[in-house]
Design an enzyme around this catalytic site. Structure first.
Site, PDB file in Angstrom:
ATOM      1  N   GLY A 164       0.799  -1.226   0.000  1.00 34.04           N
ATOM      2  CA  GLY A 164       0.000   0.000   0.000  1.00 34.04           C
ATOM      3  C   GLY A 164       0.826   1.267   0.000  1.00 34.04           C
ATOM      4  O   GLY A 164       0.280   2.368  -0.124  1.00 34.04           O
ATOM      5  N   GLU A 199      -3.575   2.921 -12.966  1.00 32.68           N
ATOM      6  CA  GLU A 199      -4.625   1.927 -13.139  1.00 32.68           C
ATOM      7  C   GLU A 199      -5.971   2.583 -12.889  1.00 32.68           C
ATOM      8  O   GLU A 199      -6.064   3.555 -12.131  1.00 32.68           O
ATOM      9  CB  GLU A 199      -4.455   0.769 -12.140  1.00 32.68           C
ATOM     10  CG  GLU A 199      -3.356  -0.201 -12.476  1.00 32.68           C
ATOM     11  CD  GLU A 199      -3.291  -1.352 -11.488  1.00 32.68           C
ATOM     12  OE1 GLU A 199      -2.600  -2.318 -11.795  1.00 32.68           O
ATOM     13  OE2 GLU A 199      -3.928  -1.274 -10.413  1.00 32.68           O
ATOM     14  N   LYS A 236      -4.143  -5.603   5.635  1.00 32.90           N
ATOM     15  CA  LYS A 236      -5.179  -6.522   6.090  1.00 32.90           C
ATOM     16  C   LYS A 236      -5.245  -6.629   7.611  1.00 32.90           C
ATOM     17  O   LYS A 236      -4.221  -6.541   8.289  1.00 32.90           O
ATOM     18  CB  LYS A 236      -4.911  -7.913   5.503  1.00 32.90           C
ATOM     19  CG  LYS A 236      -4.855  -7.927   3.989  1.00 32.90           C
ATOM     20  CD  LYS A 236      -4.157  -9.174   3.470  1.00 32.90           C
ATOM     21  CE  LYS A 236      -3.886  -9.070   1.988  1.00 32.90           C
ATOM     22  NZ  LYS A 236      -2.998 -10.153   1.502  1.00 32.90           N
ATOM     23  N   GLU A 274      -3.039 -12.242  -5.877  1.00 32.46           N
ATOM     24  CA  GLU A 274      -4.050 -11.361  -5.292  1.00 32.46           C
ATOM     25  C   GLU A 274      -4.880 -10.711  -6.406  1.00 32.46           C
ATOM     26  O   GLU A 274      -4.337 -10.296  -7.438  1.00 32.46           O
ATOM     27  CB  GLU A 274      -3.375 -10.298  -4.429  1.00 32.46           C
ATOM     28  CG  GLU A 274      -2.536 -10.896  -3.321  1.00 32.46           C
ATOM     29  CD  GLU A 274      -2.205  -9.893  -2.227  1.00 32.46           C
ATOM     30  OE1 GLU A 274      -2.314  -8.678  -2.476  1.00 32.46           O
ATOM     31  OE2 GLU A 274      -1.835 -10.340  -1.132  1.00 32.46           O
ATOM     32  N   ARG A 291       5.980 -15.499  -1.591  1.00 25.95           N
ATOM     33  CA  ARG A 291       6.424 -15.904  -0.248  1.00 25.95           C
ATOM     34  C   ARG A 291       5.245 -16.513   0.510  1.00 25.95           C
ATOM     35  O   ARG A 291       4.131 -16.563  -0.002  1.00 25.95           O
ATOM     36  CB  ARG A 291       6.903 -14.674   0.512  1.00 25.95           C
ATOM     37  CG  ARG A 291       5.835 -13.574   0.560  1.00 25.95           C
ATOM     38  CD  ARG A 291       6.219 -12.415   1.423  1.00 25.95           C
ATOM     39  NE  ARG A 291       5.374 -11.258   1.230  1.00 25.95           N
ATOM     40  CZ  ARG A 291       4.153 -11.087   1.705  1.00 25.95           C
ATOM     41  NH1 ARG A 291       3.577 -12.055   2.395  1.00 25.95           N
ATOM     42  NH2 ARG A 291       3.463  -9.991   1.482  1.00 25.95           N
TER      43      ARG A 291
END
Length: 445
Positions: A164, A199, A236, A274, A291
């Site tokens: 982020g 994006e 998260k 993701e 990972r």
């Protein structure tokens, strides 16, 4: 593999060590001066001090870590998550030192760590990506032109970014002009690469990811998806599996796309693809984490598999011991991240833990990095533990979660358990009808 050095700290270092010991592997810890009293150091077969508290001088010090590996006789290094886990230079240095790196090749880490390169690879593999620029934008004028073509609002992102950091939602050309130079400078400062790309903004998206496993023999399987939309500051807080909000056909398409993504880059080891999912259940590739994920326990709870064990198998060159058809999913699981932070303002709360008690019982697992008397240092991520709750159904898990979370006792620091208990009562969370804005909306009330 006889001796494994874990280049990480806290709960994930203990988690990896647990499986390594079960395999009869000797465990080596490395630690900073600030962490010398933490359990992962005491529990290791051998521990090495690698520097002062700041991560740049300890946990990101590649020379110190490799020197510790040689000194201890380690033959492999597990990077955990965060820190050096997705650092291609580190993976290459480990291999050059004659050690096994528990993860994919340096080339794959580099490809997927560069967001622009990853987008191109995914488009080539037929994996949907968010509409955006095909590559980096070199100037503000080029960015303005691209944004007009995409349509506002847009997201400005650092090509080498993650977590982020360096992301900006921009509603107008004036906002784009106001942040472009500073975003580029920040990308250079944080990631060593000033490249930015654009994006399209996806409104009220859900964040759904797919766990994949791949060996060096061309076998790629998925272990289902995790819903990760409960976030604050784009990070998260709660994850669950399976997602309560997508249709079975969407789940099938997501998992198939994730396998294609891993196959396209000849992936090896455990990885996560993701996606952003919009209100029409159209999904778009967001990034691939090369990972082990923080939230891997929810997948372990619904599949009965030990992901670290499988990682170590693949690192040793063994084939995956199961095919896609043999993967079984049972019930539901939710992971709650326990942060040392103010539950209202989401600000870290370092200090000494004077009293600590975790819940236990049927379907409850706690992966903790601290004990009573330990200090939470201001130098690191404030997550101190994860409470994972599993059961036959989501309803059973949420009911069991309320009891488990209410039995947590943490004194001496602020923590986010009150926030998690409030979240459990939120009607949209209870109904599984939420997106990435839920916690922000709660905070603004």
């Amino acid at each position: 593999m006889q001796t494994l050095l874990i280049a990480n700290r806290g709960e994930i270092a203990r988690r990896i060590a647990r499986t390594a010991r079960q395999r009869g592997i000797r465990v080596i810890a490395v630690h900073s001066e600030a962490d010398r009293e933490l359990p992962f150091v005491r529990e290791a077969d051998e521990a090495h001090l690698i520097g002062p508290p700041p991560v740049a001088q300890s946990y990101l010090n590649i020379d110190a870590i490799i020197e510790a590996a040689k000194r201890s006789g380690a033959d492999a290094i597990h990077p955990g998550y965060g820190l050096l886990s997705e650092n291609a230079t580190f993976a290459r240095r480990v291999a050059d030192a004659g050690l096994l790196f528990v993860g994919p090749s340096p080339e794959v880490i580099a490809q997927m760590g560069d967001k622009v390169t990853a987008r191109r690879l995914m488009e080539g593999a037929g994996v949907p990506v968010v509409p955006g620029t095909p590559g980096g934008v070199d100037s503000l004028d080029e960015a303005k032109q691209a944004a007009r073509a995409i349509g506002y609002p847009v997201m400005l992102k650092a090509s080498a970014g993650g977590g982020g950091i360096g992301m900006h939602r921009l509603n107008t050309e004036e906002e784009l002009a106001g942040v472009f130079d500073s975003a580029s400078n920040r990308a250079q400062a944080y990631f060593g690469d000033p490249t930015l790309f654009l994006e399209k903004w996806i409104d009220t998206p859900r964040h759904v990811e797919v766990q994949v496993l791949a060996d060096g023999n061309g076998r790629v399987i998925h272990l289902g998806e995790r819903e990760c939309s409960i976030q604050r500051r784009n990070q998260k807080v709660v994850e669950e599996s399976p997602s309560p909000s997508i249709r079975p056909e969407t789940r099938d398409r997501l998992c198939a796309a994730a396998v294609r993504a891993a196959e396209a880059v000849a992936y090896t080891g455990a990885g996560t693809v993701e996606f952003l999912v919009d209100s029409e259940e159209q999904f778009y590739f967001l990034e691939m984490n090369t990972r082990l994920q923080v939230e891997h326990p929810v997948t372990e709870m619904v599949t009965g598999l030990d992901l670290v064990d499988l990682q170590l198998d693949v690192a040793e060159g063994k084939p995956l011991p199961l095919t896609q058809e043999k993967v079984r999913f049972h019930g539901h699981a939710v992971e709650y991240r326990i942060y040392a932070e103010d539950p209202e303002r989401f600000l870290p709360s370092p200090g000494t833990i004077t009293h600590l008690k975790w819940p236990d019982g049927n379907g409850v697992r706690v992966d903790a990095g601290v004990e009573p008397g330990n200090s939470v240092a201001p130098f690191y991520d404030p997550m101190i533990a994860k409470c994972i709750v599993a059961g036959s159904t989501r309803e059973e898990v949420l009911s069991r979660s309320g009891e488990a979370l209410s039995r947590i006792r943490i004194e001496g620091i602020k923590h986010n358990v009150p926030l998690l208990l409030r979240l459990l009562k939120h009607p949209d969370f209870q109904a599984g009808r939420y997106d990435t804005t839920l916690l922000t909306q709660q905070k603004q009330r």
